[in-house]
Design a protein around this motif. Structure first.
Motif, PDB file in Angstrom:
ATOM      1  N   GLU A 196       0.816  -1.327  -0.247  1.00 20.69           N
ATOM      2  CA  GLU A 196       0.020  -0.027  -0.028  1.00 20.69           C
ATOM      3  C   GLU A 196       0.924   1.304  -0.050  1.00 20.69           C
ATOM      4  N   MET A 197       2.116   0.960  -0.082  1.00 20.72           N
ATOM      5  CA  MET A 197       3.126   2.486  -0.169  1.00 20.72           C
ATOM      6  C   MET A 197       3.043   2.948  -1.230  1.00 20.72           C
ATOM      7  N   ARG A 198       2.903   4.261  -1.414  1.00 20.83           N
ATOM      8  CA  ARG A 198       2.794   5.043  -2.561  1.00 20.83           C
ATOM      9  C   ARG A 198       3.782   6.335  -2.703  1.00 20.83           C
ATOM     10  N   LYS A 199       4.597   6.582  -3.617  1.00 21.16           N
ATOM     11  CA  LYS A 199       5.306   7.728  -3.744  1.00 21.16           C
ATOM     12  C   LYS A 199       4.955   8.842  -4.437  1.00 21.16           C
ATOM     13  N   ASN A 200       5.112   9.964  -4.028  1.00 18.04           N
ATOM     14  CA  ASN A 200       5.077  11.156  -4.686  1.00 18.04           C
ATOM     15  C   ASN A 200       3.522  11.260  -5.209  1.00 18.04           C
ATOM     16  N   VAL A 201       2.482  11.074  -4.375  1.00 18.68           N
ATOM     17  CA  VAL A 201       1.424  10.975  -4.780  1.00 18.68           C
ATOM     18  C   VAL A 201       0.601  12.281  -5.389  1.00 18.68           C
ATOM     19  N   ASN A 202       0.824  13.233  -4.360  1.00 16.94           N
ATOM     20  CA  ASN A 202       0.414  14.713  -4.778  1.00 16.94           C
ATOM     21  C   ASN A 202       1.278  15.769  -5.210  1.00 16.94           C
ATOM     22  N   THR A 203       2.478  15.251  -5.481  1.00 19.61           N
ATOM     23  CA  THR A 203       3.638  16.082  -5.883  1.00 19.61           C
ATOM     24  C   THR A 203       3.611  16.592  -7.422  1.00 19.61           C
ATOM     25  N   LYS A 204       3.697  17.878  -7.569  1.00 23.41           N
ATOM     26  CA  LYS A 204       3.508  18.450  -8.810  1.00 23.41           C
ATOM     27  C   LYS A 204       4.765  18.668  -9.263  1.00 23.41           C
ATOM     28  N   ILE A 205       5.021  18.741 -10.814  1.00 27.49           N
ATOM     29  CA  ILE A 205       6.468  18.867 -11.112  1.00 27.49           C
ATOM     30  C   ILE A 205       6.168  20.361 -11.669  1.00 27.49           C
ATOM     31  N   TYR A 206       7.146  21.188 -11.593  1.00 30.14           N
ATOM     32  CA  TYR A 206       7.125  22.466 -12.257  1.00 30.14           C
ATOM     33  C   TYR A 206       8.113  22.617 -13.176  1.00 30.14           C
ATOM     34  N   THR A 207       7.660  23.290 -14.449  1.00 37.37           N
ATOM     35  CA  THR A 207       8.708  23.548 -15.331  1.00 37.37           C
ATOM     36  C   THR A 207       9.347  24.919 -14.978  1.00 37.37           C
ATOM     37  N   PHE A 208      10.808  24.983 -15.688  1.00 35.98           N
ATOM     38  CA  PHE A 208      11.736  26.253 -15.496  1.00 35.98           C
ATOM     39  C   PHE A 208      10.952  27.326 -15.784  1.00 35.98           C
ATOM     40  N   GLY A 209      10.115  27.501 -16.891  1.00 36.63           N
ATOM     41  CA  GLY A 209       9.235  28.529 -17.276  1.00 36.63           C
ATOM     42  C   GLY A 209       8.130  28.984 -16.400  1.00 36.63           C
ATOM     43  N   GLN A 210       7.460  28.111 -15.649  1.00 33.82           N
ATOM     44  CA  GLN A 210       6.660  28.289 -14.390  1.00 33.82           C
ATOM     45  C   GLN A 210       7.390  28.818 -13.403  1.00 33.82           C
TER      46      GLN A 210
ATOM     47  N   ALA B 156       6.727  32.682 -12.050  1.00 30.13           N
ATOM     48  CA  ALA B 156       6.455  33.267 -10.573  1.00 30.13           C
ATOM     49  C   ALA B 156       7.444  34.002  -9.778  1.00 30.13           C
ATOM     50  N   ALA B 157       8.916  33.739 -10.007  1.00 35.54           N
ATOM     51  CA  ALA B 157       9.884  34.593  -9.561  1.00 35.54           C
ATOM     52  C   ALA B 157       9.681  35.962  -9.948  1.00 35.54           C
ATOM     53  N   CYS B 158       9.107  36.282 -10.984  1.00 37.76           N
ATOM     54  CA  CYS B 158       9.194  37.631 -11.670  1.00 37.76           C
ATOM     55  C   CYS B 158       8.277  38.604 -10.572  1.00 37.76           C
ATOM     56  N   MET B 159       7.494  37.772  -9.874  1.00 36.81           N
ATOM     57  CA  MET B 159       6.650  38.542  -8.748  1.00 36.81           C
ATOM     58  C   MET B 159       7.685  39.123  -7.716  1.00 36.81           C
ATOM     59  N   VAL B 160       8.672  38.497  -7.440  1.00 38.11           N
ATOM     60  CA  VAL B 160       9.514  38.831  -6.426  1.00 38.11           C
ATOM     61  C   VAL B 160      10.434  39.940  -6.943  1.00 38.11           C
TER      62      VAL B 160
ATOM     63  N   PHE C 232      -4.315  37.523 -17.170  1.00 34.50           N
ATOM     64  CA  PHE C 232      -3.435  37.261 -18.276  1.00 34.50           C
ATOM     65  C   PHE C 232      -2.669  36.358 -17.818  1.00 34.50           C
ATOM     66  N   CYS C 233      -2.293  35.327 -18.568  1.00 38.97           N
ATOM     67  CA  CYS C 233      -1.318  34.567 -18.268  1.00 38.97           C
ATOM     68  C   CYS C 233       0.115  35.018 -18.386  1.00 38.97           C
ATOM     69  N   ALA C 234       0.712  35.123 -17.053  1.00 40.06           N
ATOM     70  CA  ALA C 234       2.125  35.885 -16.803  1.00 40.06           C
ATOM     71  C   ALA C 234       1.912  37.341 -17.379  1.00 40.06           C
TER      72      ALA C 234
ATOM     73  N   VAL D 230      15.543  35.417 -10.499  1.00 39.47           N
ATOM     74  CA  VAL D 230      14.734  35.023 -11.584  1.00 39.47           C
ATOM     75  C   VAL D 230      15.187  33.960 -12.564  1.00 39.47           C
ATOM     76  N   LEU D 231      16.575  33.587 -12.606  1.00 40.05           N
ATOM     77  CA  LEU D 231      17.133  32.532 -13.290  1.00 40.05           C
ATOM     78  C   LEU D 231      18.001  31.340 -12.587  1.00 40.05           C
ATOM     79  N   ILE D 232      18.852  31.933 -11.656  1.00 42.36           N
ATOM     80  CA  ILE D 232      19.412  30.816 -11.126  1.00 42.36           C
ATOM     81  C   ILE D 232      18.683  29.933  -9.957  1.00 42.36           C
ATOM     82  N   CYS D 233      17.937  30.531  -9.258  1.00 49.86           N
ATOM     83  CA  CYS D 233      17.167  29.877  -8.308  1.00 49.86           C
ATOM     84  C   CYS D 233      16.018  29.005  -8.827  1.00 49.86           C
ATOM     85  N   PRO D 234      15.325  29.433  -9.787  1.00 44.71           N
ATOM     86  CA  PRO D 234      14.498  28.561 -10.583  1.00 44.71           C
ATOM     87  C   PRO D 234      15.190  27.466 -11.208  1.00 44.71           C
ATOM     88  N   TYR D 235      16.449  27.651 -11.764  1.00 42.50           N
ATOM     89  CA  TYR D 235      17.162  26.529 -12.436  1.00 42.50           C
ATOM     90  C   TYR D 235      17.438  25.426 -11.427  1.00 42.50           C
TER      91      TYR D 235
END
Length: 320
Positions: A39-53, A57-61, A225-227, A263-268
């Protein structure tokens, strides 16, 4: 006989079911060894984000950093005598009006009641700021300038840390009230170092417009609007970089490095480290009740209809 008893024990263990309403010949802490790890499950609700996303989001900061920098540069310009407060106010007012109209248009709330309440609130803010400017100018007169600048840095840092970057007030370390109060307090600290009450009033107005009202418009753009918030982040980064270059070359270098990191290094780095996520879920987790109502099948709906009809008929018969 021993083989037969072992087989009976295995059969009884296979008959074990994970329910509480059924009486079973097992202790309360019994765990079936064969089904525990199944019954063990891994990363059930984990969402993988892309670098663009993540970068978007970092552009807010990034935008909030640029807004803080523009506010500090405006204070430096007035402190050095490079910019008159009346000129700064003439630059702010048209932008505030345009931003307010855009905010109301995106918010789809163009009723007269909204405009009247907003005008009333704006009038109160302006009147209080102008009336208290002489008091605020002399409020920290006995405090040294170094202490004032240190307090301003701490308040602006607190403003950036607890600011709402679109995650909602329920997120950890997010408090719009503390963020706004820290920004206003930083504006009061800087305004107290200027030469007149008119300078103080313009500094407070500039701080409220950049650090309190402008994030509301940014959030509306991001929702509509998107971004859409990038349309504010990029111009503010360019303007703050150019203005900071006139003040200090070292400061503008550090500022650009900070923006590139955000905007670049931390998201990467975050994007690369997502593969190391390993959240496990299993029988050891706390049980969460499912309160969602299961959709009824057509047979269940027909049965409920007949049951309700029968109940109403019986009730009418009893009434007669």
């Amino acid at each position: 006989m021993e083989a037969k008893s072992d087989r009976l024990n295995d059969d009884s263990k296979d008959a074990w079911s994970k329910v509480l309403y059924k009486r079973q010949p097992f202790p309360d802490n019994y765990v079936h060894t064969g089904k525990f790890l199944e019954e063990m499950r891994k990363n059930v609700n984990t969402k993988i984000y892309t670098f663009g996303q993540i970068s978007s989001a970092a552009c807010m900061v990034s935008h909030q950093l640029s807004s803080v920098m523009v506010f500090v540069i405006a204070f430096c310009y007035m402190s050095y005598g490079w910019l008159q407060p009346s000129m700064l106010l003439l630059l702010i007012l048209p932008l505030v009006v345009i931003g307010y109209v855009a905010f109301r248009y995106l918010d789809c709330s163009n009723s007269w009641e909204h405009y009247r309440s907003d005008m009333k609130l704006s009038g109160l803010v302006v009147c209080y700021s102008y009336g208290l400017s002489p008091v605020l100018m002399t409020l920290t007169q006995s405090v040294s300038t170094d202490t004032i600048y240190s307090m301003t840095c701490v308040m602006l840092l607190a403003h950036l840390l607890v600011h709402d970057y679109g995650t909602g007030a329920s997120a950890p370390m997010v408090s719009p009230a503390i963020s706004m109060n820290a920004a206003v307090f930083a504006g009061v600290c800087l305004a107290s170092r200027l030469s007149s009450s008119w300078h103080t009033f313009v500094t407070l107005t500039c701080g409220i417009a950049l650090l309190v009202f402008l994030p509301l418009l940014r959030q509306q753009l991001a929702d509509a609007f998107c971004a859409g918030h990038i349309f504010l982040a990029v111009p503010f980064f360019i303007i703050s970089t150019i203005l900071l270059w006139t003040v200090s070359a070292v400061a503008v270098t550090l500022f650009v490095l900070l923006q590139v990191t955000v905007v670049l290094i931390c998201p990467y780095l975050y994007c690369r480290m997502q593969c190391y996520k390993n959240n496990i879920h299993g029988p050891w987790d706390e049980a969460l009740p499912d309160t969602r109502a299961a959709p009824q099948t057509p047979d269940e709906v027909l049965f409920d209809h007949h049951a309700s009809s029968h109940h109403s008929t019986a009730h009418m018969s009893k009434t007669k």
